[in-house]
Design an enzyme around this catalytic site. Sequence first.
Site, PDB file in Angstrom:
ATOM      1  N   ARG A  46      16.107   1.799  -3.700  1.00 17.34           N
ATOM      2  CA  ARG A  46      15.264   1.376  -2.573  1.00 17.34           C
ATOM      3  C   ARG A  46      16.120   1.135  -1.323  1.00 17.34           C
ATOM      4  O   ARG A  46      15.717   1.488  -0.210  1.00 17.34           O
ATOM      5  CB  ARG A  46      14.507   0.101  -2.951  1.00 17.34           C
ATOM      6  CG  ARG A  46      13.673  -0.432  -1.789  1.00 17.34           C
ATOM      7  CD  ARG A  46      12.816  -1.623  -2.181  1.00 17.34           C
ATOM      8  NE  ARG A  46      12.142  -2.149  -1.014  1.00 17.34           N
ATOM      9  CZ  ARG A  46      11.293  -3.174  -1.045  1.00 17.34           C
ATOM     10  NH1 ARG A  46      11.022  -3.771  -2.190  1.00 17.34           N
ATOM     11  NH2 ARG A  46      10.717  -3.608   0.054  1.00 17.34           N
ATOM     12  N   ASN A  60       4.843   1.479  -7.066  1.00 13.20           N
ATOM     13  CA  ASN A  60       4.665   2.160  -5.777  1.00 13.20           C
ATOM     14  C   ASN A  60       5.332   3.533  -5.786  1.00 13.20           C
ATOM     15  O   ASN A  60       6.256   3.751  -6.557  1.00 13.20           O
ATOM     16  CB  ASN A  60       5.289   1.303  -4.657  1.00 13.20           C
ATOM     17  CG  ASN A  60       4.290   0.280  -4.145  1.00 13.20           C
ATOM     18  OD1 ASN A  60       3.101   0.545  -4.087  1.00 13.20           O
ATOM     19  ND2 ASN A  60       4.776  -0.892  -3.781  1.00 13.20           N
ATOM     20  N   CYS A  64      -2.995  -2.570  -6.028  1.00 13.58           N
ATOM     21  CA  CYS A  64      -2.111  -3.050  -4.967  1.00 13.58           C
ATOM     22  C   CYS A  64      -2.541  -4.474  -4.625  1.00 13.58           C
ATOM     23  O   CYS A  64      -3.724  -4.791  -4.700  1.00 13.58           O
ATOM     24  CB  CYS A  64      -2.261  -2.134  -3.752  1.00 13.58           C
ATOM     25  SG  CYS A  64      -1.215  -2.629  -2.372  1.00 13.58           S
ATOM     26  N   HIS A 112      -1.942   1.428   0.978  1.00 15.60           N
ATOM     27  CA  HIS A 112      -1.128   1.088   2.152  1.00 15.60           C
ATOM     28  C   HIS A 112      -1.629   1.806   3.407  1.00 15.60           C
ATOM     29  O   HIS A 112      -0.896   1.943   4.390  1.00 15.60           O
ATOM     30  CB  HIS A 112       0.364   1.350   1.915  1.00 15.60           C
ATOM     31  CG  HIS A 112       0.950   0.391   0.926  1.00 15.60           C
ATOM     32  ND1 HIS A 112       2.275   0.389   0.572  1.00 15.60           N
ATOM     33  CD2 HIS A 112       0.387  -0.612   0.194  1.00 15.60           C
ATOM     34  CE1 HIS A 112       2.497  -0.562  -0.330  1.00 15.60           C
ATOM     35  NE2 HIS A 112       1.354  -1.179  -0.568  1.00 15.60           N
ATOM     36  N   TYR A 154       0.311  -2.734   6.573  1.00 19.81           N
ATOM     37  CA  TYR A 154       1.135  -1.518   6.632  1.00 19.81           C
ATOM     38  C   TYR A 154       0.803  -0.642   7.839  1.00 19.81           C
ATOM     39  O   TYR A 154       1.585   0.235   8.202  1.00 19.81           O
ATOM     40  CB  TYR A 154       1.001  -0.713   5.330  1.00 19.81           C
ATOM     41  CG  TYR A 154       1.786  -1.326   4.202  1.00 19.81           C
ATOM     42  CD1 TYR A 154       3.080  -0.911   3.921  1.00 19.81           C
ATOM     43  CD2 TYR A 154       1.260  -2.367   3.440  1.00 19.81           C
ATOM     44  CE1 TYR A 154       3.818  -1.492   2.901  1.00 19.81           C
ATOM     45  CE2 TYR A 154       1.994  -2.954   2.416  1.00 19.81           C
ATOM     46  CZ  TYR A 154       3.272  -2.513   2.157  1.00 19.81           C
ATOM     47  OH  TYR A 154       4.014  -3.103   1.154  1.00 19.81           O
TER      48      TYR A 154
END
Length: 437
Positions: free
Chosen positions: A96, A150, A172, A202, A256
């Site tokens: 990440r 995700n 989510c 998102h 988001y």
Amino acid sequence: MTKTIKIVTIGGGSSYTPELVEGFIKRYHELPLRELWLVDIEEGKEKLEIVGNLARRMFQKARLPVKVHLTLDRREALQGADFVTTQFRVGLLDARAKDERIPLKYGVLGQETNGPGGLFKGLRTIPVILEIVEDMKELCPEAWLVNFTNPAGMVTEAVLRYSDHRRVVGLCNVPIGMEMGIAKLLKVDYSKVRIDFAGLNHMVYGLDVYVDGVSVKDRVIEFLTNPENASFVKNIQGQGWEPEFIRALGVLPCPYHNYYYKTREMVEKEIKNAATLGTRAEVVKKLEDELFELYKDPELAIKPPQLEKRGGAYYSDAAVRLISSIYNDKRDIQPVNTINNGAIASIPNESAVEISCVITKEGPKPVVMGDLPIPVRGLVQQIKSFERVACDAAITGDYNKAVLALTINPLVASDTIAKKIVNEMMEAHKKYLPQFH
């Protein structure tokens, strides 16, 4: 005698697991859990043992007869499961951090689920989720897959499009966070608030907001003209919306959307943060180290309040509420990622959407929302195109499609930059992208 339940959590060594355990304890009266299997990989073994022992202490303190099994053997765990939850990260937080840092070199947003980070997390994750689904078809064909990994929308899209396993729901915590945030703004109990959600993961919008069945959307939009009320989740702090923009948009954006409607400001902020505090992954790494030190304490038998800082607040509420509603055929309304089937007119029927659904024992039944409003329709369709091409790239290992997907994404907006980012990230993540090498 009531049937008891076996639940398997893949990515069981995650710092989120105590959230999930707390949810099972709270709802034990309606969800008679017998066995919880926590599954991880060799690199996650130590964390799995720490989290597993905390889970055992939590169930013990609650005086519940739940047996917690820890294993590195996924197939052993899946045998005869009723529900499988997935919350894993291929390449761990180091991957990440690369997803966040590399794009910033090119002036492009580095973020876990949006833009280049979202693409590469999808490319690493989709082959693994499809292997899990193949195992489930053999070992627990009736089990429901509840995916929290995700990018949840893209992962759900891949399962729907490239497997014949239909018992899949993507989840989510953003919608539930928005409902909780709005309940606080309106100073009403959360149970009174309901939002009509429609869009993608998102990239979901609140088309209307109700308190006790009466629309309060205009009032909530006015609240959102105040910058202090603009964010509903811990890990995204927006700068607040321009009042003229948010009034004219006429629907509620999710946190988001800051990345799409305030791209320049968010990129500048990420560059500054990366240079000072570190990227979000680097911050989370420190948080996780602290959390796991707490989890080791043999006296600790509850979810520590520090976990709230991790960004996954309400995850257990959302996940366990969903499992309970399927198991008990509750027919309540919850926002999840599922097959569209005509619920949103401007998205293909066979695609995954994030939408308010009636939750039944046969799974989620989307509430028909018709067409998305003109101001948001194009952006949602553009992101769906990105997701579909990205899924295709993940399955085929087609480098050209990876470049195409990233160029379609509105956060990149240049095929030359897209290609440079793809090249560097392909190299950085080589170990986890065997289909491309």
